[in-house]
Design a protein around this motif. Sequence first.
Motif, PDB file in Angstrom:
ATOM      1  N   UNK A  73      35.563  22.693 -13.476  1.00  0.00           N
ATOM      2  CA  UNK A  73      36.266  21.683 -12.693  1.00  0.00           C
ATOM      3  C   UNK A  73      35.825  21.790 -11.245  1.00  0.00           C
ATOM      4  N   UNK A  74      35.873  20.682 -10.531  1.00  0.00           N
ATOM      5  CA  UNK A  74      35.655  20.736  -9.083  1.00  0.00           C
ATOM      6  C   UNK A  74      36.943  21.118  -8.357  1.00  0.00           C
ATOM      7  N   UNK A  75      38.047  21.268  -9.082  1.00  0.00           N
ATOM      8  CA  UNK A  75      39.277  21.797  -8.504  1.00  0.00           C
ATOM      9  C   UNK A  75      39.168  23.311  -8.381  1.00  0.00           C
ATOM     10  N   UNK A  76      39.992  23.892  -7.516  1.00  0.00           N
ATOM     11  CA  UNK A  76      40.033  25.336  -7.357  1.00  0.00           C
ATOM     12  C   UNK A  76      41.338  25.898  -7.870  1.00  0.00           C
ATOM     13  N   UNK A  77      41.281  27.081  -8.456  1.00  0.00           N
ATOM     14  CA  UNK A  77      42.483  27.713  -9.002  1.00  0.00           C
ATOM     15  C   UNK A  77      43.563  27.850  -7.929  1.00  0.00           C
ATOM     16  N   UNK A  78      43.147  28.085  -6.689  1.00  0.00           N
ATOM     17  CA  UNK A  78      44.086  28.288  -5.579  1.00  0.00           C
ATOM     18  C   UNK A  78      44.733  26.980  -5.113  1.00  0.00           C
TER      19      UNK A  78
END
Length: 224
Positions: A55-60
């Motif tokens: 994903x281009x999202x970040x876990x944080x």
Amino acid sequence: MRVPTIAVVRNEVDPSCEYHCDALEGYVPNATAVDYPAGERPDLERADGVVLTGSTAGVYEAADRPWITDQQRLVRELVEREIPTLGVCFGHQVANAALGGTVEHVGTTCRPVDVDLAADPLFDGVASVVPVAHGDVVTQPGDEMDVIATTDYYHAFATRHRTAPLWTVQFHPEFTSTHRERLEADFDWTDGEHGFDAVNATQIIENFASIVADSTTHSHAVDD
């Protein structure tokens, strides 16, 4: 014999970047797609295995993207149920974070890299050069997660749970030369010393599917 069903949990939030999810799903036999950010959830009563995509999202970003916290709960349930699971890139990070590990943004790496692979069924027949495209890294593996692959710039490059059938890899086994132009445009991909000629990482997906099939066969044998 029934072909095992593998749920591919798609985590991409940018529609223009879904090609990596498409590619990974395309290599998974008998895949059932689940759009996790859109609110879909896998049916764990029917899934023989699960793949968590990049994903281009970040876990944080969980405060702004509640589905990330939901997926961490999913990981813990998969571990508890002992459902074979493979985390890829973001999937690697979210799985480790779910088990108490840490993830940090360090800047983009997008190229083939040399990797030291442990002797593990997931890596059978896999070359020691793999394609990566990531900006975040696992800085501390989750509880019960052993490091099974390292690179010169990244220690926890791949991990495996000590008791549950959970594997995670930072790299993208689904990427081949057909993705070079997109990777160049999106993430400044460079072939470096190797290019895709040295890469056969799609073997990992085949290996995971075999692990799922073996697990399913064993489960049926025990039930019988």
